[in-house]
Write an enzyme that holds these catalytic residues in place. Structure first.
Site, PDB file in Angstrom:
ATOM      1  N   HIS A  26       0.873  -1.183   0.000  1.00  0.00           N
ATOM      2  CA  HIS A  26       0.000   0.000   0.000  1.00  0.00           C
ATOM      3  C   HIS A  26       0.908   1.230   0.000  1.00  0.00           C
ATOM      4  O   HIS A  26       1.971   1.220   0.632  1.00  0.00           O
ATOM      5  CB  HIS A  26      -0.857   0.066   1.282  1.00  0.00           C
ATOM      6  CG  HIS A  26      -2.107  -0.753   1.252  1.00  0.00           C
ATOM      7  ND1 HIS A  26      -2.550  -1.449   2.363  1.00  0.00           N
ATOM      8  CD2 HIS A  26      -3.034  -0.946   0.283  1.00  0.00           C
ATOM      9  CE1 HIS A  26      -3.694  -2.058   2.061  1.00  0.00           C
ATOM     10  NE2 HIS A  26      -4.004  -1.768   0.806  1.00  0.00           N
ATOM     11  N   CYS A  69      -2.184   2.690   9.071  1.00  0.00           N
ATOM     12  CA  CYS A  69      -3.203   1.731   8.616  1.00  0.00           C
ATOM     13  C   CYS A  69      -4.413   1.718   9.541  1.00  0.00           C
ATOM     14  O   CYS A  69      -5.532   1.452   9.107  1.00  0.00           O
ATOM     15  CB  CYS A  69      -2.636   0.314   8.592  1.00  0.00           C
ATOM     16  SG  CYS A  69      -1.248   0.068   7.507  1.00  0.00           S
TER      17      CYS A  69
HETATM   18  N1  ARG Z   1      -3.644  -7.253   6.424  1.00  0.00           N
HETATM   19  C1  ARG Z   1      -4.081  -6.051   5.804  1.00  0.00           C
HETATM   20  C2  ARG Z   1      -4.054  -6.184   4.294  1.00  0.00           C
HETATM   21  O1  ARG Z   1      -3.146  -6.797   3.801  1.00  0.00           O
HETATM   22  C3  ARG Z   1      -3.234  -4.901   6.244  1.00  0.00           C
HETATM   23  C4  ARG Z   1      -3.723  -3.585   5.761  1.00  0.00           C
HETATM   24  C5  ARG Z   1      -2.835  -2.435   6.154  1.00  0.00           C
HETATM   25  N2  ARG Z   1      -3.403  -1.200   5.802  1.00  0.00           N
HETATM   26  C6  ARG Z   1      -2.759  -0.153   5.227  1.00  0.00           C
HETATM   27  N3  ARG Z   1      -3.375   0.954   5.097  1.00  0.00           N
HETATM   28  N4  ARG Z   1      -1.537  -0.285   4.776  1.00  0.00           N
HETATM   29  O2  ARG Z   1      -4.930  -5.721   3.599  1.00  0.00           O
END
Ligand code: ARG
Length: 269
Positions: free
Chosen positions: A165, A259
């Site tokens: 992300h 996150c």
């Molecule tokens: N386990 C989640 C995923 O892979 C983690 C999300 C983390 N969120 C972020 N905004 N980076 O989707």
């Protein structure tokens, strides 16, 4: 540097777990301490409150272990909310829950036409929306974001699966500055970032692999993973006050402070 008061949306990790793997951080065979995850999350929430920010909460739902990562719930800007569409079926049911929260909050809700993982991939910086793609948010979603919000959208091509992300590879520090890990971006996107933010803080891989860039800044204080000590020192040299938070349990799912935090922006602030 002036701090701006923020309004955040968070989701308690009541049902947190790592029972599937949709990014390289997740190992479903490794144990997770849910109580510790909750205490660490409470500390993050308290930190925001102590800084004078407002924290709204969405009710966590059983069976959605990643719902704690509220940044992926949407993009909220100027009275509008873009709802999300997750790449992975395991997270699909989070989208309507966040959408309903936005509607109840009186926001004008727009539905995504493509995979779009919200503020995980979409960050307002320097009058532009920086939009990540490569792993989660689909490239065509960027055009829709520009249409809905009326901000120029700049595509950022992510190339390292650990930084899947945009908010794991880049932090917006204030109106003019960002911090980022150059290697997480394609050569073209690195060139765009250099052009746009010549004074950016360049993070090291050592700080990025503890999710140091998954930080939340109010323009003066930067809340970041406690383990990112090198980045914290770089930020202090620039005049920011850093607050280290230990979110070790949530990192097992690939998440850090940012996150867990969705900015509820009233205007373009
Ligand atoms: N386990 C989640 C995923 O892979 C983690 C999300 C983390 N969120 C972020 N905004 N980076 O989707």
């Amino acid at each position: 540097m002036d701090a701006t008061r923020q309004r955040f949306l968070m989701c308690r990790p009541t049902y947190f777990a790592v029972d599937y793997a949709i990014n390289p951080w997740m190992d479903p065979t490794a144990p997770v301490d849910v109580d510790l995850a909750n205490r660490q999350w409470e500390q993050l929430r308290q930190t925001y409150r102590d800084l004078g920010h407002t924290v709204e909460e969405i009710t966590p739902l059983p069976g959605l272990p990643d719902m704690v990562f509220a940044a992926n719930g949407g993009t909220v800007l100027g009275g509008r909310a873009m709802a999300v569409q997750f790449r992975d079926p395991q997270r699909a049911d989070e989208a309507p829950a966040y959408r309903a929260w936005f509607e109840a909050a009186g926001l004008e809700v727009h539905d995504p036409k493509h995979v779009n993982e919200g503020e995980g991939d979409i960050l307002l910086a320097g009058g532009h929306l920086l939009a990540g793609t490569g792993f989660r948010t689909a490239h065509p979603a960027h055009a829709q974001l520009q249409e809905v919000f009326g901000y120029p959208v700049l595509t950022m091509q992510l190339v390292d699966p650990r930084f899947y992300h945009l908010d794991t590879a880049l932090t917006v520090l204030d109106e003019h500055t960002v911090a980022y890990l150059p290697e997480a971006f394609s050569p073209g996107s690195q060139a765009v970032l250099r052009r746009l933010f010549p004074d950016a803080v360049l993070a090291s891989m050592a700080d990025a692999v503890v999710l140091g860039l998954n930080a939340v800044s109010d323009g003066q204080h930067v809340v970041l993973p406690a383990q990112a000590t090198g980045l914290a020192a770089q930020l202090r040299e620039r005049g920011y006050q850093t607050i280290g938070i230990d979110l070790s349990e949530l990192r097992k799912a690939g998440g850090g402070p940012k996150c867990c935090t969705l900015r509820l922006r009233q205007g373009g602030e």
